[in-house]
Enzyme design. Structure first.
Site, PDB file in Angstrom:
ATOM      1  N   PHE A 256      10.483  -3.880 -43.795  1.00  0.00           N
ATOM      2  CA  PHE A 256       9.732  -4.998 -43.082  1.00  0.00           C
ATOM      3  C   PHE A 256       8.660  -4.362 -43.328  1.00  0.00           C
ATOM      4  CE2 PHE A 256       6.465  -5.587 -39.382  1.00  0.00           C
ATOM      5  CZ  PHE A 256       7.369  -6.531 -38.879  1.00  0.00           C
TER       6      PHE A 256
ATOM      7  N   ASP B  11       1.467  -9.119 -40.956  1.00  0.00           N
ATOM      8  CA  ASP B  11       0.962  -7.907 -40.059  1.00  0.00           C
ATOM      9  C   ASP B  11       2.105  -7.404 -39.578  1.00  0.00           C
ATOM     10  OD1 ASP B  11       1.639 -10.182 -38.381  1.00  0.00           O
ATOM     11  OD2 ASP B  11       0.849  -9.180 -37.183  1.00  0.00           O
TER      12      ASP B  11
ATOM     13  N   LYS C 286       0.780 -17.766 -38.132  1.00  0.00           N
ATOM     14  CA  LYS C 286      -0.752 -16.969 -39.131  1.00  0.00           C
ATOM     15  C   LYS C 286      -0.057 -16.732 -41.091  1.00  0.00           C
ATOM     16  CE  LYS C 286      -3.271 -14.744 -35.283  1.00  0.00           C
ATOM     17  NZ  LYS C 286      -3.788 -13.220 -35.314  1.00  0.00           N
ATOM     18  N   GLY C 287       0.803 -15.711 -40.581  1.00  0.00           N
ATOM     19  CA  GLY C 287       1.422 -14.811 -41.275  1.00  0.00           C
ATOM     20  C   GLY C 287       1.695 -15.760 -42.952  1.00  0.00           C
TER      21      GLY C 287
ATOM     22  N   ASP D 212       5.593 -17.021 -44.778  1.00  0.00           N
ATOM     23  CA  ASP D 212       5.238 -16.028 -45.238  1.00  0.00           C
ATOM     24  C   ASP D 212       7.047 -15.214 -45.810  1.00  0.00           C
ATOM     25  OD1 ASP D 212       5.881 -15.351 -42.461  1.00  0.00           O
ATOM     26  OD2 ASP D 212       3.778 -13.960 -42.816  1.00  0.00           O
TER      27      ASP D 212
ATOM     28  N   LYS E 234      15.026 -12.825 -46.442  1.00  0.00           N
ATOM     29  CA  LYS E 234      15.537 -11.255 -45.874  1.00  0.00           C
ATOM     30  C   LYS E 234      16.617 -11.973 -45.929  1.00  0.00           C
ATOM     31  CE  LYS E 234      11.748  -8.575 -43.369  1.00  0.00           C
ATOM     32  NZ  LYS E 234      11.752  -8.339 -42.569  1.00  0.00           N
TER      33      LYS E 234
ATOM     34  N   ARG F  69      -3.013  -7.757 -41.984  1.00  0.00           N
ATOM     35  CA  ARG F  69      -2.926  -8.988 -42.995  1.00  0.00           C
ATOM     36  C   ARG F  69      -3.794  -8.051 -44.278  1.00  0.00           C
ATOM     37  NH1 ARG F  69      -0.237 -12.961 -40.015  1.00  0.00           N
ATOM     38  NH2 ARG F  69      -0.985 -12.313 -37.145  1.00  0.00           N
TER      39      ARG F  69
ATOM     40  N   ASP G 131      13.812 -14.564 -41.767  1.00  0.00           N
ATOM     41  CA  ASP G 131      14.385 -13.615 -41.326  1.00  0.00           C
ATOM     42  C   ASP G 131      15.581 -13.635 -41.054  1.00  0.00           C
ATOM     43  OD1 ASP G 131      13.618 -10.832 -40.645  1.00  0.00           O
ATOM     44  OD2 ASP G 131      13.756 -11.195 -39.101  1.00  0.00           O
TER      45      ASP G 131
HETATM   46  P1  IMP Z   1      12.619 -15.661 -38.254  1.00  0.00           P
HETATM   47  O1  IMP Z   1      12.214 -16.595 -37.319  1.00  0.00           O
HETATM   48  O2  IMP Z   1      13.156 -14.684 -37.212  1.00  0.00           O
HETATM   49  O3  IMP Z   1      12.876 -15.880 -39.844  1.00  0.00           O
HETATM   50  O4  IMP Z   1      11.132 -14.681 -38.300  1.00  0.00           O
HETATM   51  C1  IMP Z   1      10.391 -14.771 -39.690  1.00  0.00           C
HETATM   52  C2  IMP Z   1       8.489 -14.982 -39.139  1.00  0.00           C
HETATM   53  O5  IMP Z   1       8.594 -13.550 -38.445  1.00  0.00           O
HETATM   54  C3  IMP Z   1       8.251 -14.370 -40.236  1.00  0.00           C
HETATM   55  O6  IMP Z   1       7.230 -16.011 -40.573  1.00  0.00           O
HETATM   56  C4  IMP Z   1       7.556 -13.468 -40.003  1.00  0.00           C
HETATM   57  O7  IMP Z   1       5.867 -14.323 -39.727  1.00  0.00           O
HETATM   58  C5  IMP Z   1       7.873 -12.835 -39.518  1.00  0.00           C
HETATM   59  N1  IMP Z   1       8.310 -11.488 -39.986  1.00  0.00           N
HETATM   60  C6  IMP Z   1       9.480 -11.258 -40.418  1.00  0.00           C
HETATM   61  N2  IMP Z   1      10.033 -10.591 -40.679  1.00  0.00           N
HETATM   62  C7  IMP Z   1       8.823  -9.972 -40.832  1.00  0.00           C
HETATM   63  C8  IMP Z   1       8.470  -8.602 -41.747  1.00  0.00           C
HETATM   64  O8  IMP Z   1       9.254  -7.445 -42.103  1.00  0.00           O
HETATM   65  N3  IMP Z   1       6.998  -8.587 -40.998  1.00  0.00           N
HETATM   66  C9  IMP Z   1       6.162  -8.940 -40.603  1.00  0.00           C
HETATM   67  N4  IMP Z   1       6.507  -9.751 -40.596  1.00  0.00           N
HETATM   68  C10 IMP Z   1       7.272 -11.017 -40.284  1.00  0.00           C
HETATM   69 MG    MG Z   2       5.552 -16.324 -40.418  1.00  0.00          MG
END
Ligand code: IMP
Ligand code: MG
Length: 191
Positions: free
Chosen positions: A169, A176, A57-58, A117, A148, A182, A120
């Site tokens: 974070f 969220d 949803k982000g 969004d 990040k 959000r 990470d």
């Molecule tokens: P990844 O698979 O670890 O790259 O995570 C990606 C998803 O984790 C992002 O699309 C966000 O929805 C969520 N996420 C990663 N970091 C944050 C944060 O700092 N705040 C909130 N959601 C996060």
């Molecule tokens: Mg996301």
């Protein structure tokens, strides 16, 4: 009361609590001008038509601003969404990505701009790119508002990045923490 206690207690978070606990990082003006630059940069890079696929949803606030910017630039794009498993109530990725909702339309032969969004660990977008390619997209480029890089668990690199940030974070602008924050119009850090 900490944000963690507030969220786990399912109580709504007051304005004062938000101001105390979310440290502003990028305000509305900074986000808007970066979105404008990104849309220009992306528009110049694609040859021919492309569609947007957002990762819910982000991404929803970011996608809403991006498509309107593309429209102002004379590009009325099609938009679809996929939904991937979220962090649930945690601040750490479970490392296990699941597809919760797929694309309704056939995207075979289309050029796709995949929008999220945040990148990470990189696991979600790595999975999503593979998924879109398996569905027959001719090309996938990725765009994230926030990167990040220090958190990466693979070698994923987004093609377009709004802002590169430290290992913090963040919430707001569609992003969220356990379902909260959000609707904040800016992006802030939760300690
Ligand atoms: P990844 O698979 O670890 O790259 O995570 C990606 C998803 O984790 C992002 O699309 C966000 O929805 C969520 N996420 C990663 N970091 C944050 C944060 O700092 N705040 C909130 N959601 C996060
Ligand atoms: Mg996301």
């Amino acid at each position: 009361m900490s944000i963690r206690e507030t969220v786990q207690g399912e109580t709504s978070v007051s304005e004062t609590e938000i101001k105390k606990q979310v440290r502003p990082l990028y305000d509305e003006t900074e986000i808007a001008s970066r979105v404008e630059e990104l849309a220009k940069e992306i528009g110049r890079t694609f040859e021919g038509d492309f569609m947007i696929v957002g990762v819910l949803k982000g991404c929803f606030v970011f996608v809403a601003d991006l498509i309107r910017q593309f429209n102002r630039n004379g590009m009325p794009l099609e938009v679809e969404f996929i939904r991937l498993s979220s962090y649930g109530r945690d601040k750490e990725s479970s490392g296990d990505v699941k597809l919760l909702s797929d694309l309704p339309e056939d995207i075979a032969g289309k050029q796709v701009l995949l929008v999220d969004d945040i990148v990470d660990t990189g696991l979600s977008l790595d999975y999503a790119v593979e998924h879109i390619l398996k569905k027959g997209a001719s090309q996938v480029k990725t765009c994230v508002l926030l990167d990040k890089p220090s958190r990466r668990a693979n070698d994923f690199k987004a093609d377009f990045i709004g802002f590169s940030i430290d290992d913090v974070f963040v919430v707001g602008y569609g992003i969220d923490y356990a379902g909260q924050y959000r609707s904040l119009p800016y992006i802030g850090i939760v300690d």
